[in-house]
Design an enzyme around this catalytic site. Sequence first.
Site, PDB file in Angstrom:
ATOM      1  N   ARG A  96       0.357 -17.821  47.975  1.00 26.24           N
ATOM      2  CA  ARG A  96      -0.772 -17.073  47.745  1.00 26.24           C
ATOM      3  C   ARG A  96      -1.500 -16.493  48.917  1.00 26.24           C
ATOM      4  NH1 ARG A  96      -1.721 -21.188  43.703  1.00 26.24           N
ATOM      5  NH2 ARG A  96      -0.717 -20.639  41.988  1.00 26.24           N
ATOM      6  N   LYS A 123      -0.933  -1.507  54.267  1.00 26.64           N
ATOM      7  CA  LYS A 123      -0.316  -1.465  53.048  1.00 26.64           C
ATOM      8  C   LYS A 123       1.323  -1.935  53.394  1.00 26.64           C
ATOM      9  CE  LYS A 123      -1.537   2.905  51.191  1.00 26.64           C
ATOM     10  NZ  LYS A 123      -1.066   4.527  50.830  1.00 26.64           N
ATOM     11  N   GLU A 146       5.083  11.349  61.585  1.00 27.98           N
ATOM     12  CA  GLU A 146       3.780  10.894  61.318  1.00 27.98           C
ATOM     13  C   GLU A 146       2.669  11.043  62.258  1.00 27.98           C
ATOM     14  OE1 GLU A 146       3.511   9.781  58.181  1.00 27.98           O
ATOM     15  OE2 GLU A 146       4.988   8.152  57.691  1.00 27.98           O
ATOM     16  N   LYS A 186      -5.867   6.691  62.376  1.00 28.26           N
ATOM     17  CA  LYS A 186      -5.634   5.732  61.235  1.00 28.26           C
ATOM     18  C   LYS A 186      -6.751   4.772  60.904  1.00 28.26           C
ATOM     19  CE  LYS A 186      -2.387   3.604  58.109  1.00 28.26           C
ATOM     20  NZ  LYS A 186      -0.932   3.327  57.761  1.00 28.26           N
ATOM     21  N   GLU A 206      -7.673   3.281  49.130  1.00 29.93           N
ATOM     22  CA  GLU A 206      -7.147   4.387  48.893  1.00 29.93           C
ATOM     23  C   GLU A 206      -7.776   4.763  47.602  1.00 29.93           C
ATOM     24  OE1 GLU A 206      -3.003   5.495  49.803  1.00 29.93           O
ATOM     25  OE2 GLU A 206      -3.196   6.432  47.991  1.00 29.93           O
ATOM     26  N   ARG A 241      -8.485   7.967  52.346  1.00 29.34           N
ATOM     27  CA  ARG A 241      -7.069   7.458  52.660  1.00 29.34           C
ATOM     28  C   ARG A 241      -6.125   8.164  51.968  1.00 29.34           C
ATOM     29  NH1 ARG A 241      -4.967   1.138  53.846  1.00 29.34           N
ATOM     30  NH2 ARG A 241      -3.077   2.074  54.754  1.00 29.34           N
ATOM     31  N   ASN A 252      -1.305  10.506  53.151  1.00 24.92           N
ATOM     32  CA  ASN A 252      -0.205  10.748  52.242  1.00 24.92           C
ATOM     33  C   ASN A 252       0.288  12.190  52.383  1.00 24.92           C
ATOM     34  OD1 ASN A 252       1.185   9.557  49.372  1.00 24.92           O
ATOM     35  ND2 ASN A 252       0.224   8.292  51.002  1.00 24.92           N
ATOM     36  N   HIS A 291       3.891  13.144  51.880  1.00 26.87           N
ATOM     37  CA  HIS A 291       4.676  12.328  51.169  1.00 26.87           C
ATOM     38  C   HIS A 291       5.010  12.109  49.577  1.00 26.87           C
ATOM     39  CE1 HIS A 291       3.597  10.432  54.928  1.00 26.87           C
ATOM     40  NE2 HIS A 291       4.256   9.307  54.783  1.00 26.87           N
ATOM     41  N   HIS A 319       8.554  11.511  49.393  1.00 23.18           N
ATOM     42  CA  HIS A 319       8.951  10.339  48.708  1.00 23.18           C
ATOM     43  C   HIS A 319       9.958  10.698  47.628  1.00 23.18           C
ATOM     44  CE1 HIS A 319       5.524   7.323  49.715  1.00 23.18           C
ATOM     45  NE2 HIS A 319       6.304   7.491  50.878  1.00 23.18           N
ATOM     46  N   HIS A 379      12.469   7.934  56.251  1.00 28.72           N
ATOM     47  CA  HIS A 379      11.104   8.184  55.844  1.00 28.72           C
ATOM     48  C   HIS A 379      10.349   9.336  56.804  1.00 28.72           C
ATOM     49  CE1 HIS A 379       7.235   7.606  54.217  1.00 28.72           C
ATOM     50  NE2 HIS A 379       6.574   7.334  55.290  1.00 28.72           N
TER      51      HIS A 379
HETATM   52  N1  LIG Z   1       2.741   0.382  55.363  1.00 27.44           N
HETATM   53  C1  LIG Z   1       2.543   1.706  55.869  1.00 27.44           C
HETATM   54  O1  LIG Z   1       1.310   2.186  55.940  1.00 27.44           O
HETATM   55  C2  LIG Z   1       3.567   2.543  56.195  1.00 27.44           C
HETATM   56  C3  LIG Z   1       3.532   3.813  56.936  1.00 27.44           C
HETATM   57  C4  LIG Z   1       4.783   4.731  57.088  1.00 27.44           C
HETATM   58  C5  LIG Z   1       5.932   4.241  56.669  1.00 27.44           C
HETATM   59  N2  LIG Z   1       5.888   3.076  55.885  1.00 27.44           N
HETATM   60  C6  LIG Z   1       7.168   2.577  55.706  1.00 27.44           C
HETATM   61  O2  LIG Z   1       8.021   2.218  57.135  1.00 27.44           O
HETATM   62  C7  LIG Z   1       9.303   2.539  56.693  1.00 27.44           C
HETATM   63  C8  LIG Z   1      10.078   3.086  57.962  1.00 27.44           C
HETATM   64  O3  LIG Z   1       9.685   2.591  59.050  1.00 27.44           O
HETATM   65  P1  LIG Z   1      10.722   3.177  60.508  1.00 27.44           P
HETATM   66  O4  LIG Z   1      10.810   4.387  60.749  1.00 27.44           O
HETATM   67  O5  LIG Z   1      10.067   1.989  61.429  1.00 27.44           O
HETATM   68  O6  LIG Z   1      12.227   2.523  60.102  1.00 27.44           O
HETATM   69  P2  LIG Z   1      12.913   1.077  60.026  1.00 27.44           P
HETATM   70  O7  LIG Z   1      11.911  -0.059  59.991  1.00 27.44           O
HETATM   71  O8  LIG Z   1      14.053   1.261  59.269  1.00 27.44           O
HETATM   72  O9  LIG Z   1      13.429   1.207  61.647  1.00 27.44           O
HETATM   73  C9  LIG Z   1      14.208   2.162  62.112  1.00 27.44           C
HETATM   74  C10 LIG Z   1      15.531   1.801  62.464  1.00 27.44           C
HETATM   75  O10 LIG Z   1      15.328   1.359  64.031  1.00 27.44           O
HETATM   76  C11 LIG Z   1      15.829   0.139  64.119  1.00 27.44           C
HETATM   77  N3  LIG Z   1      14.954  -0.395  65.295  1.00 27.44           N
HETATM   78  C12 LIG Z   1      13.658  -0.673  65.263  1.00 27.44           C
HETATM   79  N4  LIG Z   1      13.020  -1.064  66.510  1.00 27.44           N
HETATM   80  C13 LIG Z   1      13.998  -0.747  67.398  1.00 27.44           C
HETATM   81  C14 LIG Z   1      14.076  -0.646  68.591  1.00 27.44           C
HETATM   82  N5  LIG Z   1      12.856  -0.793  69.551  1.00 27.44           N
HETATM   83  N6  LIG Z   1      15.127  -0.304  69.393  1.00 27.44           N
HETATM   84  C15 LIG Z   1      16.434   0.132  68.617  1.00 27.44           C
HETATM   85  N7  LIG Z   1      16.374   0.102  67.348  1.00 27.44           N
HETATM   86  C16 LIG Z   1      15.262  -0.283  66.667  1.00 27.44           C
HETATM   87  C17 LIG Z   1      15.639  -0.517  62.931  1.00 27.44           C
HETATM   88  O11 LIG Z   1      16.476  -1.590  62.942  1.00 27.44           O
HETATM   89  C18 LIG Z   1      16.324   0.644  61.962  1.00 27.44           C
HETATM   90  O12 LIG Z   1      17.610   0.633  62.168  1.00 27.44           O
HETATM   91  C19 LIG Z   1       9.590   3.180  55.384  1.00 27.44           C
HETATM   92  O13 LIG Z   1       9.980   2.122  54.640  1.00 27.44           O
HETATM   93  C20 LIG Z   1       8.198   3.502  55.162  1.00 27.44           C
HETATM   94  O14 LIG Z   1       8.068   3.595  53.735  1.00 27.44           O
HETATM   95  C21 LIG Z   1       5.023   2.140  55.834  1.00 27.44           C
HETATM   96  O1  LIG Z   2      -1.281   4.011  55.142  1.00 29.18           O
HETATM   97  C1  LIG Z   2      -1.440   5.029  54.290  1.00 29.18           C
HETATM   98  O2  LIG Z   2      -2.352   5.072  53.444  1.00 29.18           O
HETATM   99  C2  LIG Z   2      -0.201   5.781  54.281  1.00 29.18           C
HETATM  100  O3  LIG Z   2      -0.052   6.654  53.285  1.00 29.18           O
HETATM  101  C3  LIG Z   2       0.719   5.893  55.484  1.00 29.18           C
HETATM  102  C4  LIG Z   2       2.071   6.704  54.913  1.00 29.18           C
HETATM  103  O4  LIG Z   2       2.454   7.069  56.107  1.00 29.18           O
HETATM  104  C5  LIG Z   2       2.957   5.442  54.529  1.00 29.18           C
HETATM  105  O5  LIG Z   2       4.378   6.187  54.554  1.00 29.18           O
HETATM  106  C6  LIG Z   2       2.610   4.762  53.262  1.00 29.18           C
HETATM  107  O6  LIG Z   2       3.553   3.963  53.064  1.00 29.18           O
HETATM  108  C7  LIG Z   2       2.781   5.544  52.035  1.00 29.18           C
HETATM  109  O7  LIG Z   2       2.110   4.953  51.059  1.00 29.18           O
HETATM  110  P1  LIG Z   2       2.436   5.023  49.476  1.00 29.18           P
HETATM  111  O8  LIG Z   2       0.950   4.388  49.118  1.00 29.18           O
HETATM  112  O9  LIG Z   2       2.307   6.424  48.990  1.00 29.18           O
HETATM  113  O10 LIG Z   2       3.647   4.376  49.276  1.00 29.18           O
HETATM  114 ZN   LIG Z   3       4.624   7.753  55.876  1.00 24.84          ZN
END
Ligand SMILES: NC(=O)c1ccc[n+]([C@@H]2O[C@H](COP(=O)([O-])OP(=O)(O)OC[C@H]3O[C@@H](n4cnc5c(N)ncnc54)[C@H](O)[C@@H]3O)[C@@H](O)[C@H]2O)c1
Ligand SMILES: O=C(O)C(=O)C[C@@H](O)[C@H](O)[C@H](O)COP(=O)(O)O
Ligand SMILES: [Zn+2]
Length: 366
Positions: free
Chosen positions: A118, A140, A182, A224, A234, A238, A242, A245, A249, A262
């Site tokens: 939890r 998130k 981004e 951010k 959100e 917030r 997006n 997105h 998405h 992404h």
């Molecule tokens: N939580 C949020 O607010 C938020 C915001 C934006 C995106 N996201 C999510 O994040 C994801 C995309 O993240 P991403 O672009 O980092 O992709 P990812 O995590 O898939 O990483 C991209 C690639 O780079 C590799 N990699 C990572 N670090 C490395 C390094 N230093 N050197 C060499 N290779 C490396 C990874 O293994 C992978 O193959 C999506 O799922 C998206 O939905 C979430």
């Molecule tokens: O942090 C946020 O809020 C964002 O929307 C950042 C986005 O870049 C990110 O891809 C996020 O994961 C999208 O959120 P979602 O709620 O649309 O899935």
């Molecule tokens: Zn994003």
Amino acid sequence: MQTLKVDLGERSYPIHIGEGLLDQPELLAPHIAGRQVAIISNETVAPLYLERLSRSLAAYSVISVILPDGEAHKNWETLQLIFDGLLTARHDRRTTVIALGGGVIGDMAGFAAACYQRGVDFIQVPTTLLSQVDSSVGGKTGINHPLGKNMVGAFYQPQAVLIDTATLNTLPPRELSAGLAEVIKYGLICDEPFLTWLEEHVDALRNLDQAALTEAISRSCAAKALVVNADERESGVRATLNLGHTFGHAIETHMGYGVWLHGEAVAAGTVMALEMSQRLGWISAQERDRGIRLFKRAGLPVIPPEEMTEADFLEHMAIDKKVIDGRLRLVLLRHMGEAVVTDDYPKEILQATLGADYRALAQLKG
Ligand SMILES: NC(=O)c1ccc[n+]([C@@H]2O[C@H](COP(=O)([O-])OP(=O)(O)OC[C@H]3O[C@@H](n4cnc5c(N)ncnc54)[C@H](O)[C@@H]3O)[C@@H](O)[C@H]2O)c1
Ligand SMILES: O=C(O)C(=O)C[C@@H](O)[C@H](O)[C@H](O)COP(=O)(O)O
Ligand SMILES: [Zn+2]
């Protein structure tokens, strides 16, 4: 090193940004309450950075859980591997989960931390540009569902974010460009002078100039953090994070997770949002083209996939998280540097946006 803060009262946390921070155990120690630590990483990042991070954690009992790499693995099955690892090693409620990797690892490790017994502490150590400027900040977390991106998850803030900018030296160029999508987003939604700065520094960023990268990361995290401070869950502003997105998405889901990165889908999706904002008369054609030009210079796609029809987009967009009572809210630009979230747009303008000739737009004539 620079330190920024996400200001959420008792749940506030620092974002440390600098070169070589993986080797600074004193930055992690204040955020680890117990003796147990679980590093979650993947098969690409672990060989590069796991040993160094583990050395910084020599004072703790450390396990690592190494997941398969890629967006296609951001699902229940892979999440289960984290719980398997934690339970097999008898980790208790005082364990600290550390996400070492990109946004996929950060989102999954954070969600696992939110659920395990939890809720246990977690720390973000992002290693892609995208995760350093966006996903590691703001809490998130979650996984994808075959019907939609990030459809299962939780808001769950980390104890700290540790950004070692030197990790970007091993990042493939395509992934660096995906992160720039981004970064450009922040300029478009809330910081027009940052857009100008990006126009001047995009080549330096793509050439891994550390000073330029540090500036882009800290300006992005600061932007951010301000938004998250104002609206953690959100219910309002917030949603401007997006931008692009809803369209993006739809592209990721339709094409199959991981086919378009992404950041690539966000870039093409943001071009669609720019086009719609221009059709609404909110920005000029020159301003739209300014955005398109910058995405192109960042090495990003600006044309949505040819095989996606208007109906495909509408089907996926109908289950966007910004839908309320069946009405789709979109993030659009009122001006360059000012985003709005609105469900007040003529349906025909959305349809025209989906049917626009992006191939012609990408030529940037005139
Ligand atoms: N939580 C949020 O607010 C938020 C915001 C934006 C995106 N996201 C999510 O994040 C994801 C995309 O993240 P991403 O672009 O980092 O992709 P990812 O995590 O898939 O990483 C991209 C690639 O780079 C590799 N990699 C990572 N670090 C490395 C390094 N230093 N050197 C060499 N290779 C490396 C990874 O293994 C992978 O193959 C999506 O799922 C998206 O939905 C979430
Ligand atoms: O942090 C946020 O809020 C964002 O929307 C950042 C986005 O870049 C990110 O891809 C996020 O994961 C999208 O959120 P979602 O709620 O649309 O899935
Ligand atoms: Zn994003």
